[in-house]
Design an enzyme around this catalytic site. Structure first.
Site, PDB file in Angstrom:
ATOM      1  N   LYS A  66       9.641 -29.731  27.316  1.00  0.00           N
ATOM      2  CA  LYS A  66      10.248 -30.662  28.267  1.00  0.00           C
ATOM      3  C   LYS A  66      11.018 -29.810  29.278  1.00  0.00           C
ATOM      4  O   LYS A  66      11.916 -29.054  28.901  1.00  0.00           O
ATOM      5  CB  LYS A  66      11.210 -31.604  27.523  1.00  0.00           C
ATOM      6  CG  LYS A  66      12.108 -32.467  28.421  1.00  0.00           C
ATOM      7  CD  LYS A  66      11.376 -33.683  28.931  1.00  0.00           C
ATOM      8  CE  LYS A  66      12.334 -34.650  29.647  1.00  0.00           C
ATOM      9  NZ  LYS A  66      13.210 -35.366  28.703  1.00  0.00           N
ATOM     10  N   ILE A  67      10.630 -29.904  30.544  1.00  0.00           N
ATOM     11  CA  ILE A  67      11.329 -29.166  31.594  1.00  0.00           C
ATOM     12  C   ILE A  67      11.719 -30.140  32.698  1.00  0.00           C
ATOM     13  O   ILE A  67      11.343 -31.315  32.688  1.00  0.00           O
ATOM     14  CB  ILE A  67      10.460 -28.033  32.187  1.00  0.00           C
ATOM     15  CG1 ILE A  67       9.266 -28.598  32.968  1.00  0.00           C
ATOM     16  CG2 ILE A  67      10.001 -27.075  31.099  1.00  0.00           C
ATOM     17  CD1 ILE A  67       8.561 -27.580  33.841  1.00  0.00           C
ATOM     18  N   SER A  68      12.447 -29.645  33.659  1.00  0.00           N
ATOM     19  CA  SER A  68      12.768 -30.459  34.822  1.00  0.00           C
ATOM     20  C   SER A  68      11.576 -30.503  35.768  1.00  0.00           C
ATOM     21  O   SER A  68      10.866 -29.501  35.951  1.00  0.00           O
ATOM     22  CB  SER A  68      13.971 -29.874  35.553  1.00  0.00           C
ATOM     23  OG  SER A  68      14.154 -30.535  36.795  1.00  0.00           O
ATOM     24  N   THR A 115      15.529 -31.299  39.050  1.00  0.00           N
ATOM     25  CA  THR A 115      15.457 -32.427  39.968  1.00  0.00           C
ATOM     26  C   THR A 115      16.820 -32.709  40.558  1.00  0.00           C
ATOM     27  O   THR A 115      16.947 -32.986  41.764  1.00  0.00           O
ATOM     28  CB  THR A 115      14.932 -33.673  39.237  1.00  0.00           C
ATOM     29  OG1 THR A 115      13.603 -33.433  38.796  1.00  0.00           O
ATOM     30  CG2 THR A 115      14.953 -34.890  40.148  1.00  0.00           C
ATOM     31  N   ALA A 116      17.855 -32.648  39.717  1.00  0.00           N
ATOM     32  CA  ALA A 116      19.209 -32.919  40.205  1.00  0.00           C
ATOM     33  C   ALA A 116      19.559 -31.997  41.363  1.00  0.00           C
ATOM     34  O   ALA A 116      20.095 -32.435  42.393  1.00  0.00           O
ATOM     35  CB  ALA A 116      20.208 -32.754  39.061  1.00  0.00           C
ATOM     36  N   HIS A 131      22.503 -36.844  32.839  1.00  0.00           N
ATOM     37  CA  HIS A 131      22.524 -37.398  31.483  1.00  0.00           C
ATOM     38  C   HIS A 131      23.665 -38.401  31.300  1.00  0.00           C
ATOM     39  O   HIS A 131      23.952 -39.213  32.169  1.00  0.00           O
ATOM     40  CB  HIS A 131      22.581 -36.283  30.439  1.00  0.00           C
ATOM     41  CG  HIS A 131      21.438 -35.326  30.477  1.00  0.00           C
ATOM     42  ND1 HIS A 131      20.162 -35.700  30.796  1.00  0.00           N
ATOM     43  CD2 HIS A 131      21.382 -33.983  30.231  1.00  0.00           C
ATOM     44  CE1 HIS A 131      19.360 -34.647  30.745  1.00  0.00           C
ATOM     45  NE2 HIS A 131      20.080 -33.601  30.405  1.00  0.00           N
TER      46      HIS A 131
END
Length: 276
Positions: free
Chosen positions: A53-55, A108-109, A152
């Site tokens: 799981k990555i961004s 993404t942030a 989060h």
């Protein structure tokens, strides 16, 4: 099979059934629990597990080695990153030339923040400081940093730090594009059949939805001291229709984000066909 994902409630909820051998025909998983900044680096260095799981913000750097799996990730609406300050203001010019903490520069942030700042912060922000996301709110509260980009469960807990919401980048993105926000991507090494990975991940998601209480102990074991109420809010927000199937709206959101970021020089140029 080796897999790495975060200990956050949405990931443990999604993968509980697969991790615990409840998905017929799925291979056993050897799990590494790691913050997304760590998994981003593992994938980029080619040292990661077969599935991670990555961004989405890190995806352009790894597409030659890893394929995007259209299931198990995190996209959505009303779940974007926040820009927080100690000063009570929602005027973006207040952070011009200031120090801003971010959880990763391949996220993404971060991409959303830079795209927003390009439109709203004259002259741009000052120094970008990367720190673990759980350290950002205390640093802003204590005046060690001028603003913080948080992700989060921080969207639920920031008032307890007496912090100010300058802007919700998710709302900004949705108003600007009418698309969901691409947050976390599941990727699989290109030596694997990504359709098989998607099948098992989707079965795990569907099992979690059908049996939400069964995963609760596992979720809370890894929930980083969150209350059950906050953990549930986290799951409700980040596990949705796009988790089960990226779909055309999901792909459009990914292409919009990474296409804009590439034009701004924030990510490398890449062939969009590699996303499919």
């Amino acid at each position: 099979m080796n897999i790495a994902f975060s200990p956050c409630p949405n990931d443990t909820f999604v993968f509980h059934a697969w991790v615990h051998g409840l998905i017929e025909g799925a291979p056993n998983l050897n799990v590494t629990y790691a913050d997304i900044d760590i998994t981003n680096k593992l994938a980029a260095e080619g040292k990661g597990p077969e599935v991670l799981k990555i961004s989405y913000g890190a995806l352009p750097w790894v597409l030659s080695e890893y394929a995007l799996v259209p299931c198990g990730g995190a996209l959505g609406r009303g779940c974007g990153p926040l820009v927080l300050t100690k000063e009570k203001t929602n005027d973006p010019t207040a952070i011009a030339g200031r120090r801003v903490a971010v959880p990763s520069e391949r996220s993404t942030a971060y991409l959303l923040f830079r795209l927003w700042a390009a439109q709203n912060v004259p002259g741009g922000v000052g120094e970008i400081v990367v720190m673990p996301f759980h350290e950002i709110m205390p640093a802003v509260r204590d005046g060690k940093i001028d603003a913080g980009l948080v992700i989060h469960e921080a969207r639920f807990t920031y008032p307890s730090y007496d912090l100010n919401l300058m802007t919700d980048l998710g709302s900004w993105w949705e108003e600007d594009t009418n698309l969901p926000i691409p947050l976390g991507a599941i990727i699989a090494h290109r030596s694997l059949d990504k359709n098989e990975i998607a099948k098992w991940a989707r079965a795990s998601v569907e099992y979690a939805w059908a049996n939400p209480r069964i995963s609760s102990d596992y979720v809370m074991e890894h929930a980083q001291e969150l209350s059950p109420e906050v953990a549930k809010s986290h799951i409700d927000l980040y596990v949705n229709e796009f988790t089960a199937n990226l779909g055309e709206d999901g792909y459009a959101a990914v292409e919009a984000l990474l296409g804009r970021a590439a034009k701004e020089g924030l990510v490398p140029e890449f062939d969009f066909a590699a996303l499919r």
